[in-house]
Design a protein around this motif. Structure first.
Motif: not given
Length: 400
Positions: A373, A367, A377, A370
């Motif tokens: 993200a 997470w 999420d 990314d």
């Protein structure tokens, strides 16, 4: 308010099953009575036949400062009994160790966090006692972080010395309650008992888990106060990062990060922009420190200090695991190429990144890394696991 050790010492009926038995004690520096007598001294003074003692990570004396610093077995100079290390040549008590006693009294102060290794030491002791007829008693102590639950569940296959089972980072249990879950989860054949606390009220302020009537004694060298205990379920993740957690200073594991090449004010501004709700329940303050050892030793570090205390603390709103995740995310967004994750053998796990070992899986790291993200999420992933854990532990709660 009485801890388990104090109830055991005060009540001859509670001690009666120990008469004529060989007793072992698992303890550390915070294993003290309300009068600050160490449990080993108090139990022997009460007439129990204590034939051995065990020390967890950091040792019975609590003198081993860092992680992965082992303690050797020794002979207690006062009582001439063996003191076995459960963080030395072995992590699990072996047959010779188990042969020294009939009943094992487990009296460790925990921090309410899965990665704090005393949780795993309890499981290993219960597994060693499985099918042997040996008894394990937990002399229960407070969870200073209280009842809140936070984090993703450890994934199957991700077990380690900092991951005893499928629980979240902040588990909300006392060690006595955790032992009941272990016995049920792993189907252990063991005479398990809890000497429960009297009057523990984890949902009441100002302590919210830690009673004001008891002073704080470090259960490990870097657990210096209640503020650290509250923040630890987040700040412990810094052990898997290149950022300093404040080791080598007087306030370790009470900062979101420290580094000579990160602008703390800019990180805080990005945190407030990206997920402002995740900063609730505490105050964050820019500070500076120069570690005397460990990461960035001798270098001036810019940092964010956490204050989960006094008028700044909101017990229900404070979410340290998300707060620390947000700090990582803000740093990644501001410094996309920053070497964030520390690659080293963490707690004797050689194949996985330390941050994944700490979190019981790769979800948090993925997470953070990314670029697409969003807060929701990670929140959705964790919220489902947190709800599942609340239902799992409901039958094992001793204090409601």
């Amino acid at each position: 308010m009485k801890f388990g050790i104090d109830r055991l010492l005060a009540d001859p009926e509670l001690r009666k099953p120990l008469v004529g038995k060989r007793v072992a004690l698992v303890a550390h520096p915070a294993s003290v009575t309300e009068g600050l007598t160490h449990s080993l001294d108090a139990l022997i003074a009460a007439g129990l036949n204590v034939t051995s003692a065990f020390g967890p990570q950091h040792g019975l004396k609590g003198d081993k400062q860092d992680n992965m610093v082992e303690t050797e077995d020794e002979l207690d100079r006062t009582y001439n009994i063996p003191v076995f290390s459960l963080y030395g040549e072995v992590r699990r008590p072996g047959g010779q160790m188990m042969s020294t006693a009939d009943v094992f009294l487990f009296d460790l102060q925990d921090l309410g966090c899965r990665i704090y290794t005393f949780v795993t030491t309890l499981l290993y002791l219960l597994e060693a006692a499985h099918g042997t007829g040996k008894a394990v008693w937990v002399l229960d102590r407070p969870n200073p972080a209280g009842r809140p639950i936070e984090g993703t569940l450890l994934l199957p296959g991700q077990e380690s010395f900092v991951g005893a089972g499928p629980m979240p980072m902040r588990h909300g249990l006392t060690l006595g309650e955790m032992g009941h879950w272990f016995v049920d989860r792993f189907k252990l054949d063991v005479d398990y008992r809890v000497v429960a606390m009297e009057g523990w009220q984890p949902d009441e302020g100002p302590g919210f888990g830690w009673p004001e009537s008891r002073i704080w004694i470090n259960p490990s060298p870097n657990a210096a106060n209640l503020n650290m205990a509250r923040a630890y379920a987040g700040t412990v993740m810094l052990e898997g990062a290149m950022l300093s957690e404040g080791r080598g200073t007087t306030r370790p594991l009470e900062v979101l990060f420290g580094a000579p090449d990160v602008d703390a004010k800019a990180v805080l501004a990005e945190m407030e922009r990206f997920a402002p709700d995740w900063l609730a329940g505490c105050a964050l303050r820019e500070c500076w420190f120069t570690p005397t050892f460990h990461k960035h030793s001798g270098a001036l570090c810019n940092a964010l200090m956490i204050h989960a205390e006094g008028r700044f603390y909101d017990h229900d709103a404070f979410r340290p695991w998300r707060l620390q995740a947000l700090a990582f995310k803000a740093i990644r967004r501001l410094y996309p190429d920053y070497a964030l994750w520390r690659d080293f053998p963490y707690e004797y796990e050689f194949e996985r990144l330390a941050i994944d070992v700490i979190n019981g899986g790769p979800a948090l790291r993925e997470w953070v890394d990314d670029p697409h993200a969003e807060p929701g999420d990670l929140d959705r992933l964790a919220s489902g696991d947190e709800a599942a854990w609340r239902e799992t532990i409901r039958p094992f709660l001793l204090y409601t």
